[in-house]
Design an enzyme around this catalytic site. Structure first.
Site, short mmCIF file in Angstrom:
data_model
loop_
_atom_site.label_atom_id
_atom_site.label_comp_id
_atom_site.label_asym_id
_atom_site.label_seq_id
_atom_site.Cartn_x
_atom_site.Cartn_y
_atom_site.Cartn_z
CE LYS A 176 -3.94 1.95 2.61
NZ LYS A 176 -4.84 1.76 3.75
CB SER A 226 -8.18 3.65 2.91
OG SER A 226 -7.30 3.05 3.85
CB SER A 254 -8.40 0.59 5.76
OG SER A 254 -9.05 1.80 5.54
N1 GLN Z 1 -13.18 4.06 6.61
C1 GLN Z 1 -12.53 4.42 7.83
C2 GLN Z 1 -12.10 5.86 7.78
O1 GLN Z 1 -12.36 6.46 6.82
C3 GLN Z 1 -11.37 3.52 8.08
C4 GLN Z 1 -10.20 3.84 7.24
C5 GLN Z 1 -8.98 3.06 7.61
O2 GLN Z 1 -9.07 2.02 8.26
N2 GLN Z 1 -7.83 3.57 7.18
O3 GLN Z 1 -11.51 6.38 8.67
#
Ligand code: GLN
Length: 526
Positions: free
Chosen positions: A78, A161, A185
């Site tokens: 990532k 994400s 995410s």
């Molecule tokens: N969707 C969650 C957020 O927007 C989690 C994102 C994540 O785990 N990086 O914060």
């Protein structure tokens, strides 16, 4: 290196094929034929280097000096993990063109294990999002979406994400990929893309070199084509690192590992007699789709048939998880992202260079950050402001503690972090819940109304806050720092994958992977 592109074009060939991925070579072929369409990788490693690494693996194998089960395995990273050869942009314009002077500890571990790093994967900017539509490099398209003729807004998302990592694994561009999980995410995109998504206990893997979103929640995560690969990556990267002060120290780790392995060993076969699985009523949330409920039932049946006892449990403070998470995460994010001011870190605006006005910070940040990140920095700054701190941030910390206690109250295993924790008599070993409330939504269902102009040609209906509701099933384990894994268990009515999540007591990571292995056979056995 492939160019970073905002354009998401069309598939040329079917993506999900039965053939097993065998080498970096097959993976690179898949990247060349499909990346333009699904936009999973934002940078790909130089072919000559890949060739050299492939040759090195072959030589080691011929000489009987293989580095282990990941030697030669194609892996994606990532784009919020620092790498010293490829750029690290976090999906942001702010960091476009930046290469880190050092490598994240977990990336170093993978290199040492002989893994072949294929490139960097797309993501929501700085990890903020659940659909991977908030990337400077464009949305990631779900590889199971074969409807290439439909307009962009109608395509299915890969989830976020870590959407690039999940899509890359699903499309066979790598066998596993690193993701990061702050509030879901890796687990949400894993569910949408039909791959395994594993978030180890907080502190199991070093965060050194992972660009922070919300430090008290950020966890290195793993996306993989099956539980076997997820376990291999976990074994390679789960180690103490003195560079991360929140990383589990060796002495504590050894004690926890002993208990973890003993529990995993207790159910080494598929006979689950004696295993108690909890099903919390609070996860039967309002927006959950019937298709997900049906698959949840299948999962329960699968474990019951193998001898597990299923018990209803209650985690009463779950309803506070979403507001507590967004308060804590955004507060921490506003502070973490303050460093991207164009002076020490990040791309600097040229707007005021020739004038006497000194708006360097404001111009830099206004130009550099995307709409979602700006929204969150502003909310986060408000949350940390004197006056609102007591009203917002402190109650959120209290809610977090109550959510942690809820879990301690239902697990039969003591929480090794809390000396007072005993483990509940007649408690559960593991909790089974869905990973997502639905199959992957369409892009247009994830774009907030206010962003319409920025996402050209996509009409939409949701407010930004409505899109946050998607995280309701993954956030509680993040707030409690627990190990959680999403396993693909079926397909929904629209033909897209649906995953189920297993949550374990803090530190029981190998046990939770063992359970995931059993659950991963649920679909075909029903
Ligand atoms: N969707 C969650 C957020 O927007 C989690 C994102 C994540 O785990 N990086 O914060």
């Amino acid at each position: 290196m492939l160019s970073r592109s905002n354009l998401v074009t069309r598939f040329k060939r079917p993506l999900i094929q039965g053939r097993q991925l065998s080498s970096w070579h097959d993976a690179l072929d898949k990247i060349h034929s499909h990346n333009e369409d699904i936009n999973a990788f934002v940078a790909v490693e130089d072919k000559q280097l890949l060739e050299q690494l492939g040759k090195d693996t072959a030589t080691r194998q011929a000489q009987g000096t293989s580095l282990g089960p990941l030697d030669g395995a194609p892996i994606g990273i990532k784009d919020n993990f620092c790498t010293s050869r490829l750029e690290t942009t976090c999906g942001s314009r702010v960091l476009e063109g930046f290469t880190s002077p050092y490598e994240a500890t977990v990336v170093k571990h993978l290199n040492k294990a002989g893994a072949i790093i294929m490139g960097k994967t797309n993501m929501d900017e700085f990890g903020m999002g659940a659909a991977n539509i908030f990337s400077h490099y464009g949305a990631v398209i779900n590889p199971h979406d074969k409807d290439a003729s439909s307009p962009l807004g109608k395509r299915r998302v890969a989830g976020g994400s870590s959407g690039g990592s999940a899509a890359a694994v699903a499309a066979g561009m790598c066998v596993a990929a690193l993701g990061s999980d702050t509030g879901g995410s890796v687990r949400l995109p894993a569910s949408y893309c039909g791959v395994v998504g594993y978030k180890p206990s907080y502190g199991r893997c070093s965060r050194y070199g992972l660009v922070s979103y919300a430090n008290s929640l950020d966890t290195v995560g793993i996306l993989a084509k099956d539980v076997g690969y997820a376990s291999r990556v976990y074994d390679a990267i789960s180690m103490y690192d003195e560079k991360d002060p929140t990383c589990m120290p060796d002495k504590f780790r050894r004690r926890v590992d002993e208990q973890d392995q003993a529990l995993a060993g207790r159910w080494a076969t598929d006979d689950l007699s004696g295993l108690v699985v909890g099903v919390p009523q609070e996860y039967y949330v309002d927006p959950i789709s019937q298709t997900v409920v049906d698959i949840w039932r299948n999962g329960i049946q699968h474990l019951r048939k193998r001898g597990a006892t299923i018990v209803p449990i209650s985690l009463p403070h779950t309803r506070f998880a979403l507001p507590a998470y967004f308060t804590i995460a955004l507060g921490e994010a506003s502070s973490n992202l303050a460093r991207f001011d164009g002076v020490e870190y990040g791309r600097r605006s040229k707007a005021q260079a020739d004038t006497e006005d000194n708006f360097l910070y404001a111009d830099t940040r206004a130009e550099g950050f995307g709409s979602e990140v700006k929204r969150r920095i502003m909310l986060g700054t408000h949350i940390l402001t004197a006056g609102t701190y007591e009203k917002n941030f402190l109650p959120a910390q209290k809610a977090r503690r109550l959510i942690q206690q809820d879990f301690d109250n239902v697990f039969s295993l003591a929480n090794p972090l809390h000396s007072h924790s005993q483990g509940a008599t007649s408690g559960v070993h593991v909790i089974l819940v869905p990973s997502a409330t639905s199959e992957p939504p369409r892009i247009e269902d994830c774009v907030p109304e206010s962003d319409q102009q920025e996402q050209d040609g996509i009409e939409k209906h949701n407010s930004a806050v409505e899109t946050y509701v998607n995280d309701v099933l993954t956030i509680p384990a993040s707030l409690a720092g627990l190990p959680a894994v999403s396993v693909p268990v079926g397909k929904g009515q629209d033909g897209f994958p649906v995953g189920l999540q297993l949550l374990g007591q803090y530190g029981y990571d190998r046990f939770i992977l063992r359970m995931a292995d059993i659950l991963s056979r649920a679909e075909q056995n029903q």
